[in-house]
Design a protein around this motif. Structure first.
Motif, mmCIF file in Angstrom:
data_model
loop_
_atom_site.group_PDB
_atom_site.id
_atom_site.type_symbol
_atom_site.label_atom_id
_atom_site.label_comp_id
_atom_site.label_asym_id
_atom_site.label_seq_id
_atom_site.Cartn_x
_atom_site.Cartn_y
_atom_site.Cartn_z
ATOM 1 N N GLU A 67 1.821 5.199 0.821
ATOM 2 C CA GLU A 67 1.701 5.966 2.057
ATOM 3 C C GLU A 67 0.356 6.688 2.116
ATOM 4 O OE1 GLU A 67 3.945 9.710 4.299
ATOM 5 O OE2 GLU A 67 4.969 8.568 2.727
ATOM 6 N N GLU A 78 -4.088 -4.184 2.450
ATOM 7 C CA GLU A 78 -4.534 -2.805 2.635
ATOM 8 C C GLU A 78 -5.768 -2.746 3.525
ATOM 9 O OE1 GLU A 78 -3.229 0.106 -0.951
ATOM 10 O OE2 GLU A 78 -4.983 -1.139 -1.386
ATOM 11 N N ARG A 125 -2.522 5.884 0.575
ATOM 12 C CA ARG A 125 -3.626 4.938 0.741
ATOM 13 C C ARG A 125 -3.693 4.436 2.175
ATOM 14 N NH1 ARG A 125 -5.311 2.920 -4.461
ATOM 15 N NH2 ARG A 125 -5.602 0.758 -3.822
ATOM 16 N N THR A 126 -2.546 4.190 2.759
ATOM 17 C CA THR A 126 -2.505 3.769 4.161
ATOM 18 C C THR A 126 -3.072 4.856 5.067
ATOM 19 O OG1 THR A 126 -0.555 2.400 3.755
ATOM 20 C CG2 THR A 126 -0.992 3.030 6.045
ATOM 21 N N LYS A 127 -2.719 6.094 4.755
ATOM 22 C CA LYS A 127 -3.142 7.214 5.593
ATOM 23 C C LYS A 127 -4.650 7.425 5.531
ATOM 24 C CE LYS A 127 -1.836 11.999 6.633
ATOM 25 N NZ LYS A 127 -0.928 13.109 6.254
ATOM 26 N N ALA A 171 0.844 -1.195 0.000
ATOM 27 C CA ALA A 171 0.000 0.000 0.000
ATOM 28 C C ALA A 171 0.877 1.242 0.000
ATOM 29 C CB ALA A 171 -0.889 -0.018 1.234
ATOM 30 N N ALA A 227 -4.878 -3.589 7.133
ATOM 31 C CA ALA A 227 -4.224 -2.454 7.789
ATOM 32 C C ALA A 227 -5.234 -1.399 8.222
ATOM 33 C CB ALA A 227 -3.192 -1.836 6.845
ATOM 34 N N ALA A 228 -6.363 -1.333 7.507
ATOM 35 C CA ALA A 228 -7.410 -0.378 7.869
ATOM 36 C C ALA A 228 -8.197 -0.824 9.084
ATOM 37 C CB ALA A 228 -8.356 -0.171 6.693
ATOM 38 N N GLN A 255 -7.006 5.046 7.393
ATOM 39 C CA GLN A 255 -7.084 5.203 8.843
ATOM 40 C C GLN A 255 -8.054 6.312 9.240
ATOM 41 O OE1 GLN A 255 -5.791 3.143 11.067
ATOM 42 N NE2 GLN A 255 -5.002 1.923 9.362
#
Length: 558
Positions: free
Chosen positions: A49, A468, A51-53, A47, A471-472, A56
């Motif tokens: 940066e 991804e 998309r990760t952000k 993922a 991680a969410a 969240q």
């Protein structure tokens, strides 16, 4: 936990309860997945940066997103716009946007996503919000009276015949195609979807297919399993208590569960949506009918491709109508007055009912909607199959050597954003409208929409990267089952694809009105089906049979 380890544990006989404390049994998920959870193809890339952000915001299990969250996501996803538009470039431009306001989704999110876009570009957007049942009448009125009063419209591919076919839409500029990365769309949403006469008109923001949602706790309950084993009624081949694989089994389970309780609570089987819903409710009968009506050797299932003769009154569709009539007495009280919003957002997410066919919203909302109580006890598969399938060419029911017939209903082919041709005479306004559409259809923003309540479900190849989602905050078992049901529906070789022909929602709306009387017992199943067929024949003649045949064949790739 990585997917590979999880799969090994499942193959070794572990349940989801064994693996995830407090979650429901994975035995039902494994049984319903056919090729197994590991069959889902996932991109290997990590993922980004960004998309990760954004995933969240706010984070799965941390409350339902708010307008502040929508604006924050919109702001973070503005970089693609900034590459094509200068700050303040659209100062003085006003755009009107017509779209859906359903369950506080769609336009409600678009407002938040576009507020930072408005602040950066200088443009202003005025909103026209429509309820689901009002959408088709409002759009058709604008077309019929030649009073298009919107610059941008949220619209589904089925309407392309009515809108794009009449020259009412603006052709997509090349820079938009690049900004939204159209190559990332899943295969069934690529051209000819979104195009008319070879020209691209649509920014896709959704991909639609009905999948099967079920309660894993219900289908792993030991008391219900014992009662099922002791029951002498029709089981339609479901010898051991578990998730139904066919509509015949869905019917048997629904009738069996009438009057049953689990942990002191009433438990119901399948949830039908008989109430008319502006044409959109017809999809739910379609999902009951597709396995009966869509033969693997025939691309058509709604009409005969050579004549446009309706198939709605053939034995396959009549069986589906009769199924609803027969099941309603075993469903919750007053189910006859339930529309699809109620079956999903009030009933299934609220803990009533154990089986539901719906768009992918049900899956994401199960985990991220504040009203959901089933986030840890929901599993997914493609729609149930049928022991036999009607052959319209021979007039016989066929039993396939491969087993039950499956035909996922790719209902509505997803929402898109379209720019109207009325902006084409003003280059500044045209670029502004297309920039707004491109922002809403952006690759990164779309992942957030797929993961949270938005009205949209996964529709890009890049949406199927399980890490991804994990991680969410999604648990791996749940999201693997969910994404597999979506992917398998999109890519199924016998998927029931909807025709993009003029007037399609006129057909559906006419059917809904007659079905309401049929489900209420005012007409027999065959009588209702015959009445729908007659209404459809009249519509076809009004619109123009020869042209409808041509467009219907084209939409089926014939």
């Amino acid at each position: 936990m990585r997917t590979g380890l999880y799969e090994k544990l499942v193959r070794a006989g572990a349940t989801r309860r064994d693996i995830l404390k407090g979650a429901a049994s994975m035995a039902a998920i494994a049984a319903a997945s056919g090729a197994g959870l590991g069959a889902l193809t996932r991109p290997a890339s990590a993922a980004s940066e960004l998309r990760t952000k954004i995933l969240q915001i706010p984070g799965v299990g941390k409350g339902q997103p708010t307008d502040a969250d929508f604006q924050k996501v919109g702001e973070l996803c503005l970089e693609a716009t900034k590459a094509n538009v200068k700050e303040g470039e659209f100062a003085g431009v006003e755009l009107s946007f017509m779209g859906l306001n359903n369950q506080n989704l769609h336009n409600v999110l678009f407002r938040g996503f576009l507020k930072p876009w408005e602040a950066y570009t200088g443009a202003k957007i005025n909103w026209i919000d429509l309820a689901q049942a009002d959408y088709n009448p409002r759009l058709q009125q604008a077309i019929a009276t030649n009073t298009i009063d919107f610059d941008i419209v949220e619209m589904g591919a089925p309407f392309e015949g009515d809108v794009c076919g009449k020259g009412l839409t603006s052709e997509m500029p090349d820079w938009v195609r690049k900004q939204i990365d159209m190559d990332d769309l899943v295969a069934y949403l690529k051209p000819p979807v979104g195009t008319w006469n070879g020209k691209q008109y649509r920014v896709t923001v959704d991909g639609d297919a009905h999948n099967f949602n079920y309660r894993t706790d219900v289908f792993s309950d030991s008391d219900l399993a014992a009662a099922w084993k002791a029951d002498s009624g029709d089981k339609s081949g479901l010898t051991e208590w578990g998730v139904p694989k066919t509509w015949q089994q869905v019917q048997a389970v629904t009738k069996f569960l009438k009057g049953k309780q689990m942990k002191g609570q009433d438990v119901y089987g399948y949830l039908d949506a008989p109430k008319a819903w502006g044409g959109f409710g017809f999809y739910f009968l379609g999902s009951r009918a597709s396995a009966y009506a869509k033969h693997p050797d025939d691309k058509a299932w709604l009409f005969d491709a050579d004549t446009m003769k309706p198939r709605i009154n053939n034995p396959a569709w009549v069986r589906a109508i009769q199924d609803v009539i027969d099941a309603l007495p075993s469903e919750p009280q007053d189910q006859i007055n339930a529309d699809p919003n109620q079956t999903c957002f009030s009933q299934f997410l609220g803990g009533t009912g154990s089986m539901l066919a719906w768009w992918g919203d049900a899956g994401s909302n199960a985990k991220t909607n504040d009203s959901s109580v089933v986030g840890d006890v929901t599993g997914f598969s493609i729609l149930p199959g049928s022991d036999d399938v009607y052959n319209s060419k021979t007039g016989a029911w066929d039993k396939l050597a491969s087993g039950p017939n499956y035909a996922p209903n790719c209902a509505y082919i997803g929402w898109g954003v379209y720019v109207m041709a009325r902006v084409d005479s003003d280059e500044k306004k045209k670029k502004a409208a297309w920039s707004a559409a491109a922002h809403l259809g952006g690759k990164d923003l779309s992942l957030w929409c797929a993961a949270y309540p938005s009205g949209f479900q996964p529709y890009r190849n890049s949406h199927f990267d399980i890490p991804e989602w994990v991680a969410a905050g999604y648990d791996e078992a749940f999201i693997t089952s969910y994404l597999k049901s979506e992917s398998d529906s999109y890519n199924h070789p016998n998927a029931a694809i909807e025709p993009r022909i003029p007037g399609i929602f006129q057909y559906y709306s006419a059917a809904e009105d007659i079905l309401a009387n049929t489900f209420a017992g005012k007409m027999k199943a065959q009588e209702g089906a015959d009445a729908i067929a007659a209404a459809w024949e009249k519509l076809t003649d009004q619109i123009g049979r020869d042209n409808q045949i041509k467009l219907y064949k084209a939409s089926l790739g014939m």
